[in-house]
Design an enzyme around this catalytic site. Structure first.
Site, PDB file in Angstrom:
ATOM      1  N   GLU A 232       0.737 -36.874  -3.629  1.00 48.81           N
ATOM      2  CA  GLU A 232      -0.527 -36.621  -2.910  1.00 48.81           C
ATOM      3  C   GLU A 232      -0.948 -37.829  -2.071  1.00 48.81           C
ATOM      4  O   GLU A 232      -1.986 -37.811  -1.425  1.00 48.81           O
ATOM      5  CB  GLU A 232      -1.644 -36.281  -3.897  1.00 48.81           C
ATOM      6  CG  GLU A 232      -1.435 -34.991  -4.662  1.00 48.81           C
ATOM      7  CD  GLU A 232      -1.240 -33.794  -3.751  1.00 48.81           C
ATOM      8  OE1 GLU A 232      -1.942 -33.700  -2.723  1.00 48.81           O
ATOM      9  OE2 GLU A 232      -0.371 -32.959  -4.066  1.00 48.81           O
TER      10      GLU A 232
ATOM     11  N   PRO B 211      -0.719 -38.702   7.017  1.00 48.86           N
ATOM     12  CA  PRO B 211      -1.079 -37.646   7.977  1.00 48.86           C
ATOM     13  C   PRO B 211      -2.510 -37.787   8.486  1.00 48.86           C
ATOM     14  O   PRO B 211      -2.896 -37.129   9.441  1.00 48.86           O
ATOM     15  CB  PRO B 211      -0.902 -36.355   7.175  1.00 48.86           C
ATOM     16  CG  PRO B 211      -0.582 -36.731   5.782  1.00 48.86           C
ATOM     17  CD  PRO B 211      -0.400 -38.201   5.677  1.00 48.86           C
TER      18      PRO B 211
HETATM   19  N1  ADE Z   1       3.133 -38.830   5.285  1.00 40.42           N
HETATM   20  C1  ADE Z   1       3.177 -37.487   5.152  1.00 40.42           C
HETATM   21  N2  ADE Z   1       3.057 -36.874   6.332  1.00 40.42           N
HETATM   22  C2  ADE Z   1       2.949 -37.868   7.269  1.00 40.42           C
HETATM   23  C3  ADE Z   1       2.779 -37.874   8.657  1.00 40.42           C
HETATM   24  N3  ADE Z   1       2.716 -36.756   9.384  1.00 40.42           N
HETATM   25  N4  ADE Z   1       2.697 -39.065   9.288  1.00 40.42           N
HETATM   26  C4  ADE Z   1       2.751 -40.195   8.584  1.00 40.42           C
HETATM   27  N5  ADE Z   1       2.886 -40.261   7.255  1.00 40.42           N
HETATM   28  C5  ADE Z   1       2.985 -39.106   6.592  1.00 40.42           C
END
Ligand code: ADE
Length: 254
Positions: A116, A89
Protein backbone atom coordinates in the site's frame (compact mmCIF):
# COMPACT_ATOMS: atom_id res chain seq x y z
CA UNK A 1 26.73 11.35 -9.67
CA UNK A 2 25.91 9.07 -6.73
CA UNK A 3 22.54 7.30 -6.72
CA UNK A 4 21.31 5.14 -3.88
CA UNK A 5 18.13 3.10 -4.18
CA UNK A 6 16.37 1.59 -1.18
CA UNK A 7 14.33 -1.44 -2.14
CA UNK A 8 13.32 -4.86 -0.87
CA UNK A 9 14.07 -6.18 -4.38
CA UNK A 10 17.49 -4.73 -5.22
CA UNK A 11 18.14 -7.39 -7.90
CA UNK A 12 15.41 -5.87 -10.06
CA UNK A 13 17.89 -3.11 -10.88
CA UNK A 14 20.11 -5.52 -12.82
CA UNK A 15 17.80 -4.64 -15.70
CA UNK A 16 19.27 -1.18 -15.98
CA UNK A 17 22.71 -1.83 -14.52
CA UNK A 18 23.71 -4.62 -16.87
CA UNK A 19 22.77 -3.28 -20.26
CA UNK A 20 23.54 -0.61 -22.83
CA UNK A 21 24.15 3.05 -22.19
CA UNK A 22 23.78 2.85 -18.40
CA UNK A 23 26.14 -0.09 -18.07
CA UNK A 24 28.74 1.90 -20.02
CA UNK A 25 28.17 4.96 -17.80
CA UNK A 26 28.72 2.76 -14.72
CA UNK A 27 31.86 1.24 -16.24
CA UNK A 28 33.20 4.73 -16.98
CA UNK A 29 32.40 5.81 -13.38
CA UNK A 30 30.23 8.66 -14.62
CA UNK A 31 27.64 7.46 -12.14
CA UNK A 32 27.45 5.05 -9.27
CA UNK A 33 24.18 3.23 -8.54
CA UNK A 34 24.22 1.70 -5.10
CA UNK A 35 21.40 -0.74 -4.22
CA UNK A 36 20.48 -0.76 -0.54
CA UNK A 37 18.36 -3.58 0.78
CA UNK A 38 15.79 -2.06 3.13
CA UNK A 39 15.95 -5.27 5.19
CA UNK A 40 19.48 -4.30 6.24
CA UNK A 41 17.98 -1.36 8.13
CA UNK A 42 15.41 -3.37 10.10
CA UNK A 43 16.03 -4.26 13.75
CA UNK A 44 14.26 -7.60 14.27
CA UNK A 45 15.71 -11.00 13.45
CA UNK A 46 13.10 -11.68 10.73
CA UNK A 47 14.00 -8.40 9.00
CA UNK A 48 10.36 -7.39 8.71
CA UNK A 49 9.80 -4.37 6.46
CA UNK A 50 5.99 -4.10 6.51
CA UNK A 51 3.02 -4.45 8.87
CA UNK A 52 -0.77 -4.29 8.43
CA UNK A 53 -2.00 -0.72 8.06
CA UNK A 54 -3.87 0.96 10.94
CA UNK A 55 -7.59 1.36 10.45
CA UNK A 56 -8.00 -2.15 9.15
CA UNK A 57 -8.73 -3.72 5.80
CA UNK A 58 -6.20 -1.83 3.79
CA UNK A 59 -3.28 -4.22 3.35
CA UNK A 60 0.36 -4.00 4.30
CA UNK A 61 2.25 -0.75 4.78
CA UNK A 62 6.03 -0.41 4.77
CA UNK A 63 7.56 0.58 8.08
CA UNK A 64 8.95 4.09 8.41
CA UNK A 65 11.79 3.06 10.67
CA UNK A 66 14.20 1.41 8.18
CA UNK A 67 13.99 4.50 5.94
CA UNK A 68 14.69 6.81 8.89
CA UNK A 69 17.60 4.62 10.01
CA UNK A 70 19.13 4.84 6.55
CA UNK A 71 18.53 8.61 6.47
CA UNK A 72 20.10 9.21 9.89
CA UNK A 73 23.11 7.07 9.02
CA UNK A 74 23.55 9.01 5.78
CA UNK A 75 23.34 12.32 7.67
CA UNK A 76 25.96 11.31 10.18
CA UNK A 77 28.31 9.79 7.57
CA UNK A 78 28.07 12.60 5.02
CA UNK A 79 27.28 15.54 7.26
CA UNK A 80 24.49 16.78 5.00
CA UNK A 81 20.95 15.79 4.09
CA UNK A 82 20.43 13.53 1.10
CA UNK A 83 18.06 14.58 -1.70
CA UNK A 84 15.29 11.99 -1.48
CA UNK A 85 12.85 11.05 -4.24
CA UNK A 86 9.72 9.08 -3.41
CA UNK A 87 8.14 7.39 -6.44
CA UNK A 88 4.41 7.38 -5.79
CA UNK A 89 1.19 7.58 -7.81
CA UNK A 90 0.36 10.69 -5.75
CA UNK A 91 3.41 12.68 -6.87
CA UNK A 92 3.95 15.33 -9.53
CA UNK A 93 3.95 13.82 -12.99
CA UNK A 94 7.47 13.05 -14.21
CA UNK A 95 8.67 14.80 -17.34
CA UNK A 96 11.85 15.87 -19.12
CA UNK A 97 12.22 19.04 -17.03
CA UNK A 98 12.07 17.05 -13.78
CA UNK A 99 14.55 14.53 -15.24
CA UNK A 100 16.92 17.41 -16.03
CA UNK A 101 16.48 18.93 -12.56
CA UNK A 102 17.28 15.58 -10.92
CA UNK A 103 20.32 15.12 -13.16
CA UNK A 104 21.81 18.31 -11.67
CA UNK A 105 21.99 16.81 -8.16
CA UNK A 106 25.28 15.28 -7.09
CA UNK A 107 23.57 12.69 -4.93
CA UNK A 108 20.10 11.21 -5.26
CA UNK A 109 18.26 8.74 -3.07
CA UNK A 110 15.17 6.80 -4.18
CA UNK A 111 12.86 5.20 -1.62
CA UNK A 112 10.96 2.32 -3.27
CA UNK A 113 7.68 1.40 -1.61
CA UNK A 114 5.66 -1.78 -2.15
CA UNK A 115 2.18 -2.95 -1.09
CA UNK A 116 0.00 0.00 0.00
CA UNK A 117 3.07 2.23 0.11
CA UNK A 118 5.29 3.56 2.87
CA UNK A 119 4.10 4.88 6.25
CA UNK A 120 3.02 8.50 5.67
CA UNK A 121 5.55 9.75 8.22
CA UNK A 122 8.37 9.02 5.76
CA UNK A 123 7.08 12.03 3.80
CA UNK A 124 8.84 14.25 6.37
CA UNK A 125 12.24 13.21 5.03
CA UNK A 126 11.55 13.21 1.31
CA UNK A 127 12.24 16.13 -1.01
CA UNK A 128 10.04 15.27 -3.95
CA UNK A 129 7.24 12.79 -4.63
CA UNK A 130 7.05 11.78 -8.30
CA UNK A 131 4.56 9.75 -10.29
CA UNK A 132 5.42 8.32 -13.70
CA UNK A 133 1.80 8.47 -14.81
CA UNK A 134 -1.80 8.10 -13.73
CA UNK A 135 -1.82 4.36 -13.15
CA UNK A 136 -0.73 2.24 -10.23
CA UNK A 137 2.24 -0.12 -10.32
CA UNK A 138 3.11 -2.80 -7.78
CA UNK A 139 6.08 -0.90 -6.42
CA UNK A 140 8.46 2.03 -6.77
CA UNK A 141 11.21 0.02 -8.46
CA UNK A 142 10.04 0.34 -12.08
CA UNK A 143 9.28 4.09 -11.71
CA UNK A 144 12.74 4.54 -10.16
CA UNK A 145 14.34 2.75 -13.11
CA UNK A 146 12.37 4.92 -15.52
CA UNK A 147 13.56 8.07 -13.76
CA UNK A 148 17.21 6.94 -13.51
CA UNK A 149 17.27 5.92 -17.17
CA UNK A 150 15.87 9.26 -18.24
CA UNK A 151 17.89 11.56 -15.96
CA UNK A 152 21.22 9.86 -16.70
CA UNK A 153 20.92 10.87 -20.36
CA UNK A 154 21.60 14.44 -19.21
CA UNK A 155 24.90 13.55 -17.52
CA UNK A 156 27.72 14.60 -19.86
CA UNK A 157 29.37 11.56 -21.45
CA UNK A 158 26.52 9.13 -20.79
CA UNK A 159 24.98 9.51 -24.24
CA UNK A 160 27.65 9.49 -26.97
CA UNK A 161 26.66 12.70 -28.73
CA UNK A 162 25.52 15.82 -26.85
CA UNK A 163 23.39 16.69 -29.92
CA UNK A 164 21.35 13.51 -29.61
CA UNK A 165 20.15 14.63 -26.17
CA UNK A 166 19.55 18.19 -27.36
CA UNK A 167 17.55 17.01 -30.37
CA UNK A 168 15.55 14.53 -28.33
CA UNK A 169 11.82 14.88 -27.99
CA UNK A 170 10.81 17.41 -25.29
CA UNK A 171 14.31 18.89 -24.84
CA UNK A 172 13.35 22.13 -26.59
CA UNK A 173 9.59 21.73 -26.19
CA UNK A 174 9.20 19.89 -29.52
CA UNK A 175 9.12 16.25 -30.58
CA UNK A 176 12.22 14.78 -32.21
CA UNK A 177 12.45 14.71 -36.03
CA UNK A 178 12.13 11.43 -37.98
CA UNK A 179 15.11 9.11 -38.33
CA UNK A 180 16.01 6.81 -41.25
CA UNK A 181 18.81 4.36 -41.95
CA UNK A 182 19.81 2.09 -44.86
CA UNK A 183 18.44 1.09 -47.31
CA UNK A 184 17.44 4.38 -48.97
CA UNK A 185 14.54 2.55 -50.61
CA UNK A 186 12.74 -0.04 -48.48
CA UNK A 187 9.82 -1.80 -50.20
CA UNK A 188 9.27 1.34 -52.30
CA UNK A 189 9.28 3.62 -49.22
CA UNK A 190 11.97 6.18 -49.92
CA UNK A 191 14.12 8.20 -47.53
CA UNK A 192 13.47 11.93 -48.22
CA UNK A 193 15.95 13.11 -50.91
CA UNK A 194 17.21 15.98 -48.79
CA UNK A 195 18.70 13.53 -46.25
CA UNK A 196 20.82 12.00 -49.01
CA UNK A 197 21.89 15.37 -50.41
CA UNK A 198 24.85 15.99 -48.10
CA UNK A 199 23.69 19.64 -47.76
CA UNK A 200 23.86 20.10 -44.00
CA UNK A 201 22.03 23.43 -44.01
CA UNK A 202 19.09 21.97 -45.90
CA UNK A 203 19.09 18.82 -43.76
CA UNK A 204 19.02 20.93 -40.59
CA UNK A 205 16.07 23.03 -41.75
CA UNK A 206 14.23 19.93 -43.04
CA UNK A 207 14.62 18.31 -39.62
CA UNK A 208 13.46 21.42 -37.78
CA UNK A 209 10.36 21.61 -39.99
CA UNK A 210 9.72 17.90 -39.46
CA UNK A 211 10.00 18.40 -35.71
CA UNK A 212 7.59 21.38 -35.78
CA UNK A 213 5.05 19.51 -37.92
CA UNK A 214 5.22 16.34 -35.86
CA UNK A 215 4.61 18.30 -32.68
CA UNK A 216 1.64 20.15 -34.20
CA UNK A 217 0.07 16.91 -35.39
CA UNK A 218 0.91 14.50 -32.56
CA UNK A 219 1.17 16.78 -29.52
CA UNK A 220 -0.73 20.03 -30.11
CA UNK A 221 -0.73 20.53 -26.32
CA UNK A 222 3.08 20.85 -26.42
CA UNK A 223 3.05 23.06 -29.48
CA UNK A 224 0.63 25.54 -27.92
CA UNK A 225 2.99 25.96 -24.95
CA UNK A 226 6.11 26.31 -27.11
CA UNK A 227 7.62 29.79 -27.46
CA UNK A 228 8.81 29.85 -31.06
CA UNK A 229 12.04 31.66 -31.89
CA UNK A 230 12.44 33.72 -35.07
CA UNK A 231 13.86 30.83 -37.12
CA UNK A 232 11.07 28.50 -36.06
CA UNK A 233 8.47 31.10 -37.06
CA UNK A 234 10.14 31.44 -40.46
CA UNK A 235 10.17 27.67 -40.90
CA UNK A 236 6.49 27.53 -40.01
CA UNK A 237 5.74 30.13 -42.69
CA UNK A 238 7.70 27.99 -45.18
CA UNK A 239 5.74 24.87 -44.15
CA UNK A 240 2.44 26.69 -44.72
CA UNK A 241 3.61 28.03 -48.10
CA UNK A 242 4.73 24.53 -49.18
CA UNK A 243 1.36 23.12 -48.15
CA UNK A 244 -0.53 25.83 -50.01
CA UNK A 245 1.57 25.22 -53.15
CA UNK A 246 0.74 21.53 -52.98
CA UNK A 247 -2.97 22.12 -52.45
CA UNK A 248 -4.33 25.29 -54.08
CA UNK A 249 -7.88 24.04 -53.60
CA UNK A 250 -7.56 25.09 -49.99
CA UNK A 251 -8.04 28.72 -51.12
CA UNK A 252 -10.61 28.00 -53.79
CA UNK A 253 -12.91 26.65 -51.10
CA UNK A 254 -12.84 29.78 -48.95
N1 ADE B 1 4.23 3.45 -7.46
C1 ADE B 1 3.10 2.84 -7.86
N2 ADE B 1 2.58 3.43 -8.94
C2 ADE B 1 3.42 4.46 -9.26
C3 ADE B 1 3.41 5.45 -10.24
N3 ADE B 1 2.47 5.53 -11.18
N4 ADE B 1 4.42 6.34 -10.26
C4 ADE B 1 5.38 6.29 -9.34
N5 ADE B 1 5.43 5.39 -8.35
C5 ADE B 1 4.46 4.48 -8.30
Amino acid sequence: MEIKVLSIFPDMFDIIKKYGVIKRALDKNLVNIDLVNIRDYTRDKHKVTDKPGYGGNNGMVMLAEPFYRFYDEYLSLKGHKPYVVLPSPQGSIFNNDIAFELSQKEELIFFCGRYEGIDERVKNIIDIEISIGDYVLTGGEIPTMVMIDSLLRFIPGVVGKKESVENDSFFNGLLDHSHYTKPADFKGMKVPDVLLSGDHGKIESYRKKDSLLKTIIKRPDLFIKKELDFEEKELLVEIIKEMINKNTKYFERS
